[in-house]
Design a protein around this motif. Sequence first.
Motif, short mmCIF file in Angstrom:
data_model
loop_
_atom_site.label_atom_id
_atom_site.label_comp_id
_atom_site.label_asym_id
_atom_site.label_seq_id
_atom_site.Cartn_x
_atom_site.Cartn_y
_atom_site.Cartn_z
N ALA A 134 3.08 63.90 19.22
CA ALA A 134 2.98 65.34 18.97
C ALA A 134 3.24 65.66 17.51
O ALA A 134 2.54 66.48 16.88
CB ALA A 134 3.95 66.10 19.86
N GLY A 135 4.25 65.03 16.93
CA GLY A 135 4.56 65.28 15.54
C GLY A 135 3.48 64.77 14.60
O GLY A 135 3.12 65.43 13.63
N LEU A 136 2.96 63.59 14.90
CA LEU A 136 1.89 63.04 14.07
C LEU A 136 0.65 63.93 14.13
O LEU A 136 -0.02 64.14 13.11
CB LEU A 136 1.55 61.62 14.53
N SER A 137 0.35 64.46 15.31
CA SER A 137 -0.80 65.35 15.45
C SER A 137 -0.59 66.62 14.63
O SER A 137 -1.53 67.11 13.98
CB SER A 137 -1.02 65.69 16.92
N ARG A 138 0.61 67.16 14.64
CA ARG A 138 0.89 68.37 13.86
C ARG A 138 0.73 68.10 12.37
O ARG A 138 0.15 68.92 11.64
CB ARG A 138 2.31 68.86 14.16
N ILE A 139 1.22 66.95 11.91
CA ILE A 139 1.10 66.61 10.49
C ILE A 139 -0.37 66.46 10.10
O ILE A 139 -0.81 66.96 9.06
CB ILE A 139 1.90 65.33 10.19
N ARG A 140 -1.14 65.80 10.94
CA ARG A 140 -2.57 65.63 10.65
C ARG A 140 -3.29 66.98 10.56
O ARG A 140 -4.29 67.11 9.86
CB ARG A 140 -3.24 64.78 11.74
N SER A 141 -2.77 67.98 11.25
CA SER A 141 -3.45 69.28 11.27
C SER A 141 -3.37 70.01 9.94
O SER A 141 -4.17 70.92 9.69
CB SER A 141 -2.85 70.16 12.38
N TYR A 142 -2.41 69.65 9.07
CA TYR A 142 -2.28 70.39 7.82
C TYR A 142 -2.38 69.53 6.57
O TYR A 142 -2.70 70.05 5.49
CB TYR A 142 -0.97 71.20 7.78
N VAL A 143 -2.11 68.21 6.65
CA VAL A 143 -2.12 67.41 5.44
C VAL A 143 -3.53 67.36 4.85
O VAL A 143 -4.52 67.21 5.55
CB VAL A 143 -1.59 65.99 5.72
N GLY A 144 -3.62 67.53 3.55
CA GLY A 144 -4.90 67.46 2.85
C GLY A 144 -5.69 68.75 2.83
O GLY A 144 -6.78 68.80 2.25
N ARG A 145 -5.16 69.80 3.42
CA ARG A 145 -5.85 71.08 3.39
C ARG A 145 -5.35 71.90 2.22
O ARG A 145 -4.19 72.31 2.18
CB ARG A 145 -5.62 71.84 4.71
N GLY A 146 -6.22 72.14 1.26
CA GLY A 146 -5.81 72.82 0.05
C GLY A 146 -5.55 74.30 0.27
O GLY A 146 -6.08 74.93 1.18
N SER A 147 -4.70 74.85 -0.57
CA SER A 147 -4.42 76.29 -0.54
C SER A 147 -4.04 76.72 -1.95
O SER A 147 -3.55 75.93 -2.75
CB SER A 147 -3.29 76.61 0.44
N SER A 148 -4.27 77.99 -2.25
CA SER A 148 -4.00 78.54 -3.58
C SER A 148 -3.51 79.97 -3.43
O SER A 148 -4.05 80.74 -2.62
CB SER A 148 -5.29 78.49 -4.41
#
Length: 283
Positions: A134-148
């Motif tokens: 569950a934790g790994l899935s949550r991390i995959r959901s946001y890592v690498g998504r840029g924001s500004s």
Amino acid sequence: MSAFENRYWSNDGLKLHYRDYAGDPAVAPVICLPGLTRNARDFHDLACRIDGSRRVLAVNLRGRGGSEYARDPQSYQPACYVRDLQALIDDQALDRFVVIGTSLGGIVAMLLAGAGAPVAGAVLNDVGPDLEPAGLSRIRSYVGRGSSFPTWMHAARAVWETNAEVYPDWQIADWLAMAKRLYRLTSAGRIVLDYDLKIAEPFKLPPPDTPPDMWGALAALSGKPVLVVRGERSDVLSQRTASRMADALGTAELVTVPRVGHAPTLAEPEVVPAIDRLLAAAR
């Protein structure tokens, strides 16, 4: 407490960065390793608490903070981080050290010990040989998504929206401080994540046929002072795994931080004295 901004070279030619806080040269120094999307700023308060009693090297893994981005994004993997750290150990001629690793940093810490690095003691912050899906899935959901963002308050709100369940008791000052650790201000005046978004690339690969023996790596810490820190609400390190780690090592101390998820900041009142005990034992 101020730090020197130091650099060294990886074996594949990257200039990597760490913050170097001066301390007693007769005492084993501390190497601090941050989580997947984090950087050396996470350990500034901890280094200030240590306050010169021993040297602290707060590392920026490749692709984070002041370290150069990798030419090959597939090098954003634990085995490569271990090689980078071994290059730092050789560069600084460290004959023993304490390692404090949060999340990914804790994985690297275990692998360093398993590879025979002269680890005198370790803090493993909300990570273990077994990670919860569950934790790994949550991390995959946001890592690498840029924001500004145009302001730090906008960035703080975004951090709150992502982590409200992790730190349910935090106030706006806490979210603002976390945003300033996680983001950086560009020359154009925008606030962006302080890591290479390509660190997410290895997550797209299938798992290796022969994954590293993480329990074997943990076993290399047997007989040494070890502190296992777990957030009570963690979705990455289960209570079962944390207890098994403490049992496997025998001498390890397990501290659970109430009402915190993945991962504790290491500034919690339950954790600070536990780190002091570990450092005293690792002298």
